[in-house]
Design an enzyme around this catalytic site. Structure first.
Site, short mmCIF file in Angstrom:
data_model
loop_
_atom_site.label_atom_id
_atom_site.label_comp_id
_atom_site.label_asym_id
_atom_site.label_seq_id
_atom_site.Cartn_x
_atom_site.Cartn_y
_atom_site.Cartn_z
CB ILE A 119 0.91 1.06 -5.07
CG1 ILE A 119 1.31 -0.21 -5.10
CG2 ILE A 119 0.00 1.80 -6.16
CD1 ILE A 119 0.27 -1.19 -5.00
CB VAL A 132 -0.83 0.07 1.22
CG1 VAL A 132 -1.64 1.29 1.23
CG2 VAL A 132 -1.86 -0.93 1.16
CB ALA A 133 3.84 2.21 2.01
CG ASP A 162 -2.84 37.71 -34.53
OD1 ASP A 162 -2.45 37.21 -35.53
OD2 ASP A 162 -4.02 37.83 -34.19
CD GLU A 208 -1.67 4.96 -2.10
OE1 GLU A 208 -0.86 4.32 -2.86
OE2 GLU A 208 -1.63 5.42 -0.89
CG ASP A 211 2.21 8.94 -0.47
OD1 ASP A 211 3.62 9.04 -0.49
OD2 ASP A 211 1.51 7.84 -0.73
CG ASN A 216 2.45 5.63 1.94
OD1 ASN A 216 3.00 6.10 1.26
ND2 ASN A 216 1.04 5.16 1.77
P1 ATP Z 1 -2.84 41.05 -36.96
O1 ATP Z 1 -4.07 41.60 -35.67
O2 ATP Z 1 -2.81 39.72 -37.54
O3 ATP Z 1 -1.37 41.61 -36.74
P2 ATP Z 1 -4.06 43.11 -38.48
O4 ATP Z 1 -4.96 43.35 -37.56
O5 ATP Z 1 -3.16 44.24 -38.95
O6 ATP Z 1 -3.14 42.05 -38.06
P3 ATP Z 1 -6.25 42.78 -40.29
O7 ATP Z 1 -7.25 43.26 -39.15
O8 ATP Z 1 -6.55 41.51 -41.03
O9 ATP Z 1 -4.87 42.53 -39.70
O10 ATP Z 1 -5.75 43.93 -41.25
C1 ATP Z 1 -5.03 43.64 -42.46
C2 ATP Z 1 -5.14 45.00 -43.34
O11 ATP Z 1 -6.70 44.95 -43.76
C3 ATP Z 1 -4.74 46.26 -42.54
O12 ATP Z 1 -3.38 46.54 -42.91
C4 ATP Z 1 -5.61 47.25 -43.47
O13 ATP Z 1 -5.17 47.92 -44.26
C5 ATP Z 1 -7.03 46.68 -43.54
N1 ATP Z 1 -8.02 46.98 -42.64
C6 ATP Z 1 -7.84 46.68 -41.19
N2 ATP Z 1 -8.94 47.03 -40.74
C7 ATP Z 1 -9.72 47.25 -41.66
C8 ATP Z 1 -11.13 47.88 -41.52
N3 ATP Z 1 -11.64 48.16 -40.69
N4 ATP Z 1 -11.79 48.21 -42.78
C9 ATP Z 1 -10.89 48.17 -43.98
N5 ATP Z 1 -9.62 47.81 -43.93
C10 ATP Z 1 -9.19 47.34 -42.91
#
Ligand code: ATP
Length: 869
Positions: A282, A279-280, A326, A284, A709, A705
């Site tokens: 293992i 028991v000790a 992003d 568990e 434990d 244990n």
């Molecule tokens: P991430 O967040 O991935 O770094 P991002 O936010 O720059 O990227 P998107 O939001 O896809 O990426 O924007 C890409 C491009 O689209 C921008 O560089 C801009 O030129 C254009 N864009 C962004 N927002 C708008 C909007 N609301 N209306 C029109 N064009 C836009």
């Protein structure tokens, strides 16, 4: 049926004004009357059930058997202690399990979707569970529906209803349709929208007609009971290790029993000893400890702004060696301010614009009308890119409310990150104006004319190059550039496909989005920890590179690749190339998947961030999908393993550090437990092998244990963060628990603990010849004390206790103190001493016991000093 009524009738029936929504008071009373908007899930286990499930274990049955045998043999004290051990063990199990469950439940709550409702005339976000019948719900792309709705307004609204219809193409919705037939399939209910389906495109508004179990999804209850397997790879590996160790331990115990029978020992005592040892030995307690350490780690991560949705992610986090992030909002602040403007082939500061010039005015007007954000008296809603455009207008007394009341929007194509464009159609006196704003490269492709000094002329390649040049000048300064084109149309019923065509280019606006202060050190930390940060953005290559180089992600523009370039490579070609790049610009959601797969093809463990509707595939493809908590859509959050509540890159790095620490701590607990168990086996095995008297009684083994434990092992699991984990490269996820000589370490320490216990026993026999109880008492105390002291050494493999701070882990110190106190009580209180069959030790004995017990600890600390200095 709601779908057979026109929307006004529905609203009347549900007693709600679509302009203001329900009042908070009314919503509250409806909530009380109809209950929360949730699907009743499986019932939770009661405390009693939890307790029973702890007892329902083979080990416990064996112990119960031992207790019964003891009672028959009139060894009542043994029986009582065994029962006590079972009880305390089960209680600790219940507390651990319910604590782990509670944290997980709190976590689930944090990651459940929210709904946007209109109440008392104000638009706000509330937990979906609080939505009531009659609520006015605002729908936008990427959001899950919180309840069943009758649509009252829709603009190019598309909803993914595949959960009901199996149809993978999103259904187009239209609030203006009234359906005459009652019995239509869900797929044909164009004016209705259903709980748990997903808005993939467009906008809309709806009124809630059913909530909770009354919704369509509520009726298909078994769809919901699909519980994911939430055990981590480590937990699964531990389960098989546990089995292996279990069989091993039982084997050794049987061996000890057989040998002792040949030696003619008392069969009953040896049977109990063998059972207690099994028991000790293992481990568990392991699964419970791992579960609670994970759960507590996850709780800590919440405080650091990351919500881990799936437990296995905690472990994977520790192995991440590529973080794809992003740019906008994660590496930068996502607070945009327009700095420059390009109009009539002039690049000027935003402060120098002349709004009395018609072309300039059109640029501002288009940017403001083709815009879903709001900015009024300091209150702003919507996309920061769009807010920046509104704020630029406000500087020149151009307000969206005024413009839109004169030029109402009659049609639109929403922004999406594939097209990188947005289009609206607005009403002017005698005609309509189509405005398209967005990424300059895409805008140039659909613009055939240019407005220059009041004249509309052909947009030749030369002129396009000039504009691109202006755009690049802004991008090089890390500005995000947005262009605007327009055209006049007479007929408002022009098809959507014809809108983004043959446009007239007007101008550009460039906005700054400063990098987050805290990101630069985080990037440096990543590099030190063997993690490569990668920037992925929809933005322009030059803008991306300017920010990437400022943050230390890339140092050469050759390390940047655009989405268009990615498209030119086959998957295999791209896999070969990918490691040379640090920045991917102008990427589409499909590119993101290709990037993740390419990095993974080299055996990397990849984390990828995402926020948009189309990001789900790349989040799923990554080892760790990370969704943005603030700007993220429900789809992204649903697909992700982790959500950042502050959208900040630094939080990902902190989570990785936490993940590494959690794994290290779990490993400490495991190795500690196994070393102690091995110590117990070594003591008895050697004693039996050399035909010595039994150095420990069965209840001693069970008791030690129990003491080690539980709390000390758990306290090691919550050892404070060790920042040195970020000095090493990431752990290989396939790496064994016993890698890095951990197996050897465990073996040596098991032998050490067993060795000192035997030594104490032999010394006791010398000091008190003829008194077995005396020798056993010494061994009993040394076994427990040496394990307790040894736990201090387990805190760090390379640095001594004094180096990492003696008092840093208060839980461990308290557990040790508690263990010592209980041990003292057992020996000092005559009644307990009687039960445990121990002798009252003299001051000299105590001195001896403490010195011997410290040996494994001292050995380990000295070893660290010699090896790692
Ligand atoms: P991430 O967040 O991935 O770094 P991002 O936010 O720059 O990227 P998107 O939001 O896809 O990426 O924007 C890409 C491009 O689209 C921008 O560089 C801009 O030129 C254009 N864009 C962004 N927002 C708008 C909007 N609301 N209306 C029109 N064009 C836009």
């Amino acid at each position: 049926m709601w779908l057979n009524m026109i929307s006004q009738e529905v609203l009347k029936e549900l007693n709600v004004d679509p302009n203001t929504g329900l009042s908070e008071l009314e919503a509250k009373s409806r909530l009380e009357k109809y209950g929360e908007n949730k699907l009743t899930s499986q019932k939770k286990k009661s405390i009693w059930q939890l307790f029973l499930s702890q007892i329902n274990d083979v080990m416990i049955y064996i112990l119960l058997g031992a207790a019964i045998i003891s009672t028959f043999m009139h060894e009542y004290s043994d029986a009582v202690v065994i029962l006590l051990v079972i009880l305390i063990n089960a209680l600790i199990g219940v507390v651990q399990e319910s604590k782990a469950e509670k944290s997980l439940e709190a976590l689930k709550k944090l990651s459940t979707p929210k709904a946007i409702v209109k109440r008392d005339g104000i638009i706000k976000e509330i937990p979906s569970e609080e939505v009531v019948v009659g609520d006015i719900i605002i729908l936008d792309a990427g959001r899950y529906l919180p309840a069943d709705l009758r649509l009252i307004e829709s603009a190019n609204l598309k909803i993914d209803e595949s959960a009901f219809t199996g149809e993978s193409v999103p259904a187009e919705k239209d609030s203006n349709i009234t359906i005459s037939n009652e019995n239509v399939p869900i797929g044909d209910m164009f004016n209705m929208a259903f709980m748990s389906t997903l808005v993939t495109y467009g906008r809309g508004t709806g009124v809630v007609v059913n909530t909770g179990m009354k919704t369509e999804i509520g009726k298909i209850a078994d769809l919901l009971s699909k519980e994911e397997d939430n055990t981590t790879p480590l937990q699964r590996r531990l389960a098989s290790l546990g089995k292996f160790l279990g069989f091993g331990a039982v084997g050794i115990c049987v061996l000890i029993f057989i040998i002792s029978m040949f030696q003619g020992r008392d069969w009953f005592e040896m049977l109990l000893t063998a059972i207690s040892l099994a028991v000790a030995a293992i481990p568990e307690g392991l699964p419970a400890i791992v579960a609670i350490v994970l759960a507590m780690g996850v709780q800590r991560m919440i405080k650091q702004n990351s919500i881990v949705k799936k437990l296995p992610a905690v472990e994977t986090l520790g192995s991440v060696n590529i973080i794809c992030s992003d740019k906008t909002g994660t590496l930068t602040l996502n607070i945009m301010t327009i700095k420059k403007c390009c109009i009539n082939n002039n690049l000027i500061s935003i402060d120098d614009c002349k709004l009395d010039d018609d072309d300039t005015k059109l640029l501002f007007e288009g940017m403001i009308l083709c815009n879903d954000a709001t900015s009024k008296n300091g209150t702003k809603t919507g996309d920061p890119t769009e807010i920046a455009l509104l704020d630029a207008g406000i500087k020149y007394d151009l307000y969206k409310e005024d413009l839109i009341s004169n030029h109402s929007r009659i049609d639109e194509i929403p922004f999406d990150s594939d097209r990188k464009l947005m289009t609206t159609v607005n009403k002017y006196d005698s005609h309509f104006k189509v405005f398209t704003k967005g990424a300059i490269d895409n805008l140039l492709k659909i613009s055939t004319k240019i407005l220059l000094n009041g004249k509309i002329i052909d947009f030749t390649q030369e002129r396009k190059d000039e504009i691109l040049n202006f755009s690049n000048l802004m991008s090089d300064e890390a500005l995000r550039v947005l262009g605007l084109s327009y055209k006049d149309i007479q007929d408002e019923s022009i098809s959507i496909n014809a809108l983004e065509k043959d446009l007239i280019f007007v101008g550009l606006m460039g906005m700054i989005d400063p990098p987050r202060q805290e990101v630069k050190p985080s990037i440096a930390l990543c590099k030190q920890a063997g993690i490569t940060p990668i920037m992925i953005t929809g933005d322009h290559k030059n803008t991306a590179f300017a920010i990437a180089s400022e943050l230390g992600i890339a140092n050469n523009i050759n390390q940047c690749m655009t989405g268009a370039e990615i498209d030119t490579y086959s998957d295999n070609e791209f896999n070969d190339l990918v490691s040379n790049y640090k920045v991917f610009a102008r990427v589409s959601p499909e590119n993101k998947v290709k990037i993740v797969k390419a990095f993974k093809s080299h055996g990397n463990i990849v984390s990828m961030t995402g926020d948009g509707v189309n990001d789900a595939p790349s989040l799923k493809a990554a080892d760790i999908g990370v969704a943005m908590g603030i700007t993220g859509t429900d789809v992204a959050k649903g697909a992700a393993d982790m959500i950042l509540t502050d959208d900040n890159f630094t939080t990902i790095v902190a989570a990785v550090e936490e993940g590494r620490n959690i794994y290290t701590n779990i490993r400490k607990s495991i190795i500690f437990l196994l070393s102690c168990n091995l110590g117990e086996i070594v003591t008895l095995f050697i004693a039996i092998l050399f035909n010595l008297a039994p150095p420990l009684l069965p209840i001693h083994i069970l008791w030690v244990n129990l003491i080690t434990d539980s709390f000390p092992a758990l306290s090691l699991g919550v050892d404070p963060k060790d920042s040195s984990v970020m000095k090493y490269p990431p752990r290989d996820p396939k790496e064994s628990l016993f890698a890095e000589h951990m197996g050897l370490f465990l073996g040596i320490n098991g032998i050490l603990i067993g060795g000192v216990t035997l030594a104490a026993f032999l010394l006791g026999e010398r000091l008190y010849p003829g008194s077995l109880v005396h020798a056993q008492t010494l061994a009993f105390v040394v076994l427990s004390f040496s394990q307790l002291f040894f736990s201090l050494s387990m805190r760090n493999r390379e640095r001594t206790l004094f180096n990492i701070g003696v008092f840093k882990n208060k839980y461990l110190l308290s557990s040790i103190l508690l263990g010592i106190c209980i041990q003292l009580l057992i020996i000092i209180i005559p009644f307990l001493a009687n039960v445990f069959n121990v002798f009252i030790l003299s001051a000299r004995d105590w001195g001896l016991v403490i010195c011997i017990s410290l040996l494994p600890f001292i050995f380990n600390e000295l070893f660290k000093v010699i090896k790692y200095r």
